[in-house]
Design a protein around this motif. Sequence first.
Motif, short mmCIF file in Angstrom:
data_model
loop_
_atom_site.label_atom_id
_atom_site.label_comp_id
_atom_site.label_asym_id
_atom_site.label_seq_id
_atom_site.Cartn_x
_atom_site.Cartn_y
_atom_site.Cartn_z
N PRO A 60 0.82 -1.22 0.00
CA PRO A 60 0.00 0.00 0.00
C PRO A 60 0.86 1.28 0.00
O PRO A 60 0.53 2.25 -0.69
N LEU A 61 1.96 1.26 0.73
CA LEU A 61 2.85 2.42 0.75
C LEU A 61 3.44 2.64 -0.63
O LEU A 61 3.50 3.77 -1.12
N GLY A 62 3.88 1.57 -1.29
CA GLY A 62 4.45 1.68 -2.63
C GLY A 62 3.45 2.25 -3.62
O GLY A 62 3.81 3.07 -4.46
N LYS A 63 2.19 1.81 -3.52
CA LYS A 63 1.16 2.31 -4.43
C LYS A 63 0.92 3.79 -4.21
O LYS A 63 0.75 4.56 -5.16
N ARG A 64 0.91 4.23 -2.96
CA ARG A 64 0.70 5.66 -2.68
C ARG A 64 1.89 6.50 -3.14
O ARG A 64 1.74 7.58 -3.68
N LEU A 65 3.09 5.97 -2.91
CA LEU A 65 4.29 6.72 -3.28
C LEU A 65 4.43 6.88 -4.79
O LEU A 65 4.95 7.90 -5.25
N MET A 66 3.98 5.89 -5.55
CA MET A 66 4.11 5.99 -7.00
C MET A 66 3.37 7.21 -7.54
O MET A 66 3.89 7.93 -8.39
N GLY A 67 2.17 7.47 -7.03
CA GLY A 67 1.43 8.66 -7.46
C GLY A 67 2.14 9.94 -7.07
O GLY A 67 2.22 10.90 -7.85
N MET A 68 2.67 9.98 -5.85
CA MET A 68 3.38 11.17 -5.38
C MET A 68 4.66 11.40 -6.17
O MET A 68 4.99 12.53 -6.54
N ILE A 69 5.39 10.33 -6.45
CA ILE A 69 6.64 10.46 -7.20
C ILE A 69 6.35 10.92 -8.63
O ILE A 69 7.04 11.79 -9.15
N LEU A 70 5.34 10.35 -9.24
CA LEU A 70 4.98 10.76 -10.60
C LEU A 70 4.58 12.23 -10.63
O LEU A 70 5.00 12.99 -11.50
N GLY A 71 3.79 12.65 -9.64
CA GLY A 71 3.40 14.06 -9.56
C GLY A 71 4.60 14.97 -9.38
O GLY A 71 4.68 16.04 -10.01
N ALA A 72 5.55 14.57 -8.54
CA ALA A 72 6.76 15.38 -8.33
C ALA A 72 7.59 15.46 -9.61
O ALA A 72 8.13 16.52 -9.93
N LEU A 73 7.69 14.35 -10.33
CA LEU A 73 8.45 14.37 -11.59
C LEU A 73 7.79 15.30 -12.61
O LEU A 73 8.48 16.03 -13.33
N ILE A 74 6.48 15.25 -12.68
CA ILE A 74 5.76 16.11 -13.63
C ILE A 74 5.96 17.59 -13.27
O ILE A 74 6.15 18.43 -14.14
N GLN A 75 5.94 17.91 -11.98
CA GLN A 75 6.11 19.30 -11.55
C GLN A 75 7.54 19.81 -11.70
O GLN A 75 7.76 20.97 -12.01
N CYS A 76 8.51 18.95 -11.48
CA CYS A 76 9.90 19.40 -11.40
C CYS A 76 10.64 19.46 -12.73
O CYS A 76 11.72 20.03 -12.80
N PHE A 77 10.10 18.85 -13.76
CA PHE A 77 10.80 18.82 -15.04
C PHE A 77 9.91 19.35 -16.13
O PHE A 77 8.70 19.34 -16.03
N GLU A 78 10.55 19.83 -17.18
CA GLU A 78 9.82 20.27 -18.37
C GLU A 78 9.82 19.10 -19.34
O GLU A 78 10.87 18.69 -19.83
N TRP A 79 8.67 18.57 -19.60
CA TRP A 79 8.53 17.38 -20.43
C TRP A 79 8.18 17.78 -21.85
O TRP A 79 7.40 18.69 -22.08
N GLU A 80 8.77 17.08 -22.81
CA GLU A 80 8.47 17.30 -24.21
C GLU A 80 8.20 15.98 -24.87
O GLU A 80 8.78 14.95 -24.52
N LYS A 81 7.31 16.00 -25.84
CA LYS A 81 7.00 14.81 -26.58
C LYS A 81 8.14 14.50 -27.56
O LYS A 81 8.63 15.39 -28.23
N ILE A 82 8.55 13.26 -27.61
CA ILE A 82 9.60 12.85 -28.54
C ILE A 82 8.93 12.15 -29.70
O ILE A 82 8.27 11.13 -29.54
N ASP A 83 9.11 12.71 -30.89
CA ASP A 83 8.48 12.10 -32.07
C ASP A 83 9.49 11.38 -32.92
O ASP A 83 9.20 11.02 -34.06
N GLY A 84 10.69 11.19 -32.43
CA GLY A 84 11.70 10.46 -33.18
C GLY A 84 12.59 11.36 -34.04
O GLY A 84 13.58 10.90 -34.59
N VAL A 85 12.25 12.64 -34.17
CA VAL A 85 13.04 13.56 -34.96
C VAL A 85 13.69 14.57 -34.04
O VAL A 85 13.04 15.21 -33.22
N ARG A 86 15.02 14.71 -34.18
CA ARG A 86 15.73 15.70 -33.35
C ARG A 86 15.72 17.05 -34.03
O ARG A 86 15.88 17.16 -35.24
N ASN A 87 15.54 18.08 -33.28
CA ASN A 87 15.53 19.45 -33.84
C ASN A 87 16.92 20.02 -33.84
O ASN A 87 17.69 19.92 -33.00
#
Length: 90
Positions: free
Chosen positions: A63-90
Amino acid sequence: MSGFHVPRGTQLLVNAWSIHRDPDLWENPTKFMPERFESGKGSIEGFKMIPFGVGRRACSGAPLGKRLMGMILGALIQCFEWEKIDGVRN
């Protein structure tokens, strides 16, 4: 249950240690071989692999692992700038 009469109210215990070391179920049962679970069949097929048990005696950290996964994912989304990778480098 396979021809056995189990009276009502009987508590059945599973000997996980014996199941995990049964040469009829596992090739080299005492050898550390995590690759045997890569197909996903080892943990599902007939419940051969029972690492923590079930019910009250299941893994206490699940149960702790399941709760932490959501928190960790949320922290990663907040802390980094995410971009979609379409296979082509700019």
